[in-house]
Design a protein around this motif. Structure first.
Motif, mmCIF file in Angstrom:
data_model
loop_
_atom_site.group_PDB
_atom_site.id
_atom_site.type_symbol
_atom_site.label_atom_id
_atom_site.label_comp_id
_atom_site.label_asym_id
_atom_site.label_seq_id
_atom_site.Cartn_x
_atom_site.Cartn_y
_atom_site.Cartn_z
ATOM 1 N N ILE B 71 -33.350 62.597 -42.543
ATOM 2 C CA ILE B 71 -33.804 61.241 -42.206
ATOM 3 C C ILE B 71 -34.966 60.822 -43.099
ATOM 4 O O ILE B 71 -35.076 59.663 -43.484
ATOM 5 N N PHE B 72 -35.820 61.784 -43.466
ATOM 6 C CA PHE B 72 -36.938 61.489 -44.357
ATOM 7 C C PHE B 72 -36.390 61.056 -45.719
ATOM 8 O O PHE B 72 -36.776 60.014 -46.272
ATOM 9 N N ARG B 73 -35.452 61.830 -46.246
ATOM 10 C CA ARG B 73 -34.863 61.530 -47.558
ATOM 11 C C ARG B 73 -34.161 60.168 -47.525
ATOM 12 O O ARG B 73 -34.355 59.328 -48.403
ATOM 13 N N ASN B 74 -33.352 59.938 -46.476
ATOM 14 C CA ASN B 74 -32.635 58.660 -46.392
ATOM 15 C C ASN B 74 -33.598 57.480 -46.353
ATOM 16 O O ASN B 74 -33.370 56.463 -47.012
ATOM 17 N N THR B 75 -34.671 57.602 -45.566
ATOM 18 C CA THR B 75 -35.654 56.517 -45.481
ATOM 19 C C THR B 75 -36.241 56.223 -46.858
ATOM 20 O O THR B 75 -36.334 55.062 -47.274
ATOM 21 N N LEU B 76 -36.633 57.284 -47.573
ATOM 22 C CA LEU B 76 -37.249 57.081 -48.884
ATOM 23 C C LEU B 76 -36.254 56.491 -49.879
ATOM 24 O O LEU B 76 -36.587 55.554 -50.617
ATOM 25 N N ILE B 77 -35.031 57.014 -49.892
ATOM 26 C CA ILE B 77 -34.055 56.533 -50.883
ATOM 27 C C ILE B 77 -33.686 55.074 -50.614
ATOM 28 O O ILE B 77 -33.656 54.248 -51.527
ATOM 29 N N ILE B 78 -33.433 54.746 -49.342
ATOM 30 C CA ILE B 78 -33.057 53.361 -49.028
ATOM 31 C C ILE B 78 -34.204 52.417 -49.390
ATOM 32 O O ILE B 78 -33.994 51.351 -49.984
ATOM 33 N N LEU B 226 -44.755 48.278 -50.709
ATOM 34 C CA LEU B 226 -44.866 49.734 -50.765
ATOM 35 C C LEU B 226 -45.485 50.278 -49.481
ATOM 36 O O LEU B 226 -45.174 51.383 -49.055
ATOM 37 N N GLY B 227 -46.344 49.471 -48.848
ATOM 38 C CA GLY B 227 -46.954 49.898 -47.599
ATOM 39 C C GLY B 227 -45.931 50.110 -46.493
ATOM 40 O O GLY B 227 -46.161 50.859 -45.554
ATOM 41 N N GLY B 228 -44.779 49.449 -46.598
ATOM 42 C CA GLY B 228 -43.748 49.588 -45.577
ATOM 43 C C GLY B 228 -42.700 50.630 -45.917
ATOM 44 O O GLY B 228 -41.593 50.599 -45.375
ATOM 45 N N PHE B 229 -43.034 51.527 -46.814
ATOM 46 C CA PHE B 229 -42.033 52.468 -47.323
ATOM 47 C C PHE B 229 -41.480 53.410 -46.259
ATOM 48 O O PHE B 229 -40.396 53.958 -46.424
ATOM 49 N N MET B 230 -42.214 53.617 -45.184
ATOM 50 C CA MET B 230 -41.719 54.545 -44.155
ATOM 51 C C MET B 230 -40.931 53.818 -43.074
ATOM 52 O O MET B 230 -40.325 54.444 -42.220
ATOM 53 N N SER B 231 -40.970 52.494 -43.076
ATOM 54 C CA SER B 231 -40.264 51.782 -42.008
ATOM 55 C C SER B 231 -38.898 51.321 -42.477
ATOM 56 O O SER B 231 -38.642 51.157 -43.669
ATOM 57 N N MET B 232 -38.047 51.099 -41.518
ATOM 58 C CA MET B 232 -36.668 50.682 -41.776
ATOM 59 C C MET B 232 -36.333 49.693 -40.678
ATOM 60 O O MET B 232 -36.833 49.804 -39.573
ATOM 61 N N VAL B 237 -29.852 49.099 -39.719
ATOM 62 C CA VAL B 237 -29.279 50.428 -39.934
ATOM 63 C C VAL B 237 -28.389 50.825 -38.763
ATOM 64 O O VAL B 237 -27.261 51.286 -38.950
ATOM 65 N N TYR B 238 -28.881 50.618 -37.557
ATOM 66 C CA TYR B 238 -28.129 51.053 -36.372
ATOM 67 C C TYR B 238 -26.736 50.433 -36.335
ATOM 68 O O TYR B 238 -25.761 51.101 -36.002
ATOM 69 N N GLY B 249 -27.154 57.647 -44.094
ATOM 70 C CA GLY B 249 -27.734 56.469 -43.468
ATOM 71 C C GLY B 249 -28.672 56.712 -42.300
ATOM 72 O O GLY B 249 -29.400 55.810 -41.898
ATOM 73 N N ASP B 250 -28.673 57.914 -41.742
ATOM 74 C CA ASP B 250 -29.511 58.166 -40.577
ATOM 75 C C ASP B 250 -30.987 58.118 -40.986
ATOM 76 O O ASP B 250 -31.380 58.763 -41.955
ATOM 77 N N VAL B 251 -31.797 57.321 -40.264
ATOM 78 C CA VAL B 251 -33.220 57.219 -40.590
ATOM 79 C C VAL B 251 -34.048 57.552 -39.344
ATOM 80 O O VAL B 251 -33.482 57.870 -38.294
ATOM 81 N N PHE B 252 -35.382 57.471 -39.457
ATOM 82 C CA PHE B 252 -36.264 57.922 -38.375
ATOM 83 C C PHE B 252 -35.892 57.336 -37.017
ATOM 84 O O PHE B 252 -35.607 58.069 -36.076
ATOM 85 N N ASP B 253 -35.906 56.001 -36.913
ATOM 86 C CA ASP B 253 -35.729 55.395 -35.595
ATOM 87 C C ASP B 253 -34.351 55.645 -35.000
ATOM 88 O O ASP B 253 -34.213 55.839 -33.798
#
Lengths: 290, 302
Positions: B71-78, B226-232, B237-238, B249-253
């Protein structure tokens, strides 16, 4: 008169073609959706482009009229739009008015306290547990309370209050009006444009919000429109349409899906002209530093 | 004491603020307080306070969890895709709109491209899934018309991120162009006239007048992005996510929702959520610091 070179003419043509294409890319899906929603079985299942229904059927809309869970969800959405917006606007004004006063004690600290909520959040699980402890999980109240405290809206509101000349307020105070009365009688009428802008932000958010329903409300009778639409469109379930079996010529799931989309975006399309007016301004207000 | 007296003198204003602060305290700071369950073994019967402490156990588990890296990788790549492909689009649109001389055409393009911003992700995603369907979708109809084989876009993990990017482009490009378009209308038209008299071609005017005038706005928007890089966007996505594309496609939330609320692993997923929020906070602070430095203290989020 400067004549355009061949290159400039080519540039012009390219510009208009690309922009026209982007308009078509957005406009065509609407046409397609509208067309399928009015199509009979054979026409709805035909692959390819749909600009207009070649054979018309109103069956999908007839089914939608009878889909009680969709209309109940519609009611829940209208409920949260009205009450949610009113509640959020009240909190926004109550927070912003005192903090817009230069003489209010510790206003910088309070402002930071509010702004911090824009930067850091507890997240899904702690919010779930909070609602559980407050015993409001699975109620329509969830839709309202979770969106009442919005730091960004407070910031925009403060910026606006500060732009009002102090003399107006002082005159009212000298005449003996209380703070609340001054706010209500003198200040608020002046802030109608910004109240309309923030109000519309809230209305649209409440109309389109789906996450809070998915996470915190499981009782079907309290579902909002987007949750039911999610069932119909994404999960491909037709449980909302109980009468399909009774119909002589049952509409295709596609027609039902597209008709549900049309029914649910109509309020937004009606609001759209107003939104354009206030939202474009609002984006600029929002970019002003608080 | 002086402060208290000052509050008393403005008691009406104080009362107003207090009412508002109750809601900020309860529904914004309340969940932050609930984050302590990330350091506990939460169970419903004992509640947040009564549950036994677990120290950093959940964070240790998180470091060893392959799902966490996914999920960390997907968030960063997306987010990287968004910065590279979605971020520049509204700038291009604004510059193009600025070149249009027919006012009605400009208005038409604006009115149409703003519209998808107001439509919910449920509907946008639903329409994408419908138009991309391998059996009846228009996109596959076109692909077949050109002699290609139909593609099952939502069933192949490789297409998830492109679909996300395209849907975001269609939904938000128009809306995000407003701020850039406004910056363009502030440019002094005399600059263009002078350049034309000096014989500057159209593209030269864009390159040397339009883009440099936009640069401050672009810089600030870029840094804030860039400040929003961790949010999705959870709703986006859902609605596109299904077990066939969890891998990409699976991300944090979405993960926290599935594992936390559906499998009741409250403490563990609270730890994951906390990890995301803390890194996100650090990024926003960093982005704001950078924005201030670059603009000489002029701009920033606050």
């Amino acid at each position: 008169m400067i004549t355009k070179s061949r290159g400039e003419k080519f540039f012009d043509v390219l510009l208009y073609v690309v922009l026209a294409c982007s308009v078509v890319m957005i406009f065509y899906p609407f046409l397609h959706v509208l067309s399928i929603s009015f199509s009979d079985r054979g026409e709805a299942l035909r692959a390819g482009f749909h600009f207009y229904p070649r054979s018309v059927s109103l069956e999908a809309y007839a089914q939608i009229l009878d889909a009680t869970s969709l209309w109940r969800a519609y009611g829940n959405t209208l409920f949260r739009m009205v009450l949610g917006t009113a509640a959020a606007l009240t909190v926004t004004i109550l927070a912003a008015y005192p903090l817009s006063k230069s003489y209010f004690p510790l206003k910088r600290m309070f402002l930071l306290l509010i702004l911090f909520t824009m930067l850091f959040e507890g997240g899904i699980i702690p919010t779930y547990l909070l609602l559980k402890e407050l015993d409001i999980l699975n109620t329509r109240g969830v839709y309202i309370v979770l969106h009442m405290a919005n730091a960004f809206h407070v910031l925009v509101m403060i910026t606006f209050f500060r732009s009002i000349p102090r003399e107006l307020e002082e005159a009212a105070r000298i005449d003996g009006a209380s703070e609340l009365k001054t706010l209500y009688r003198v200040i608020l009428p002046l802030t109608i444009p910004v109240v309309a802008t923030i109000g519309l932000w809230n209305l649209v958010a409440h109309l389109n919000m789906f996450m809070d329903n998915l996470l915190y409300v499981t009782d079907r009778s309290k579902f909002v429109l987007q949750q039911i639409l999610q069932e119909i469109l994404i999960e491909d379930r037709q449980d909302s349409f109980a009468d399909i079996a009774l119909s002589e010529e049952p509409p295709t799931p596609e027609s039902l899906k597209m008709a549900s989309i049309i029914v649910s975006i109509t309020p937004m399309l009606l609001l759209y002209p107003f939104m354009l007016r206030y939202f474009e301004k609002g984006v600029m207000v929002g970019s002003v530093k608080g | 004491m002086l402060v208290l007296r000052s509050f008393w003198r403005h008691k009406e204003l104080t009362a107003m603020l207090l009412v508002a602060l109750v809601f900020f305290g309860l529904f914004r700071y309340g969940p932050m307080y609930g984050l302590i369950i990330a350091f506990k073994n939460f169970n419903i019967s004992d509640g947040i306070l009564g549950s036994p402490w677990a120290g950093l156990e959940h964070f240790r588990r998180l470091i060893a969890d392959p799902n966490f890296y996914r999920i960390f990788r997907n968030t960063l790549i997306i987010n990287l895709y968004y910065v590279l492909l979605v971020f520049p689009a509204p700038i291009v649109l604004a510059v193009m709109l600025n070149e249009v001389r027919h006012r009605w055409f400009q208005r038409l393009v604006q009115t149409t491209t703003y519209l998808p911003h107001f439509i919910s992700w449920v509907i946008i995603s639903g329409l994408f899934i419908y138009f991309l369907s391998p059996s009846a979708g228009v996109v596959n109809y076109i692909i077949q018309w050109f002699g290609g084989d139909p593609i099952f876009f939502m069933g192949e993990a490789g297409y998830f991120r492109p679909v996300l990017v395209v849907s975001m482009l269609l939904k938000e490009t128009g809306w995000n162009s407003i701020i850039f378009f406004a910056a363009l209308s502030a440019i002094d038209p005399q600059l263009y006239e002078a350049a034309t008299v000096d014989g500057a071609k159209r593209w030269q005017r864009i390159l040397h007048i339009t883009l440099p005038s936009l640069l401050p706005t672009i810089t600030i928007m870029f840094i804030l992005n860039l400040g929003g890089f961790m949010s999705m966007n959870f709703e986006q996505v859902y609605n596109f996510l299904n077990p066939l594309n969890f891998e990409t496609g699976d991300v944090f939330d979405t993960y926290v929702y599935r594992v936390g609320l559906e499998q009741f692993q409250y403490s563990y997923t609270a730890a994951i959520g906390m990890f995301r929020s803390v890194i996100g906070l650090a990024l926003v602070l960093l982005a704001n610091y950078a924005a201030r430095r670059l603009s000489g203290g002029e701009q920033g989020l606050w």
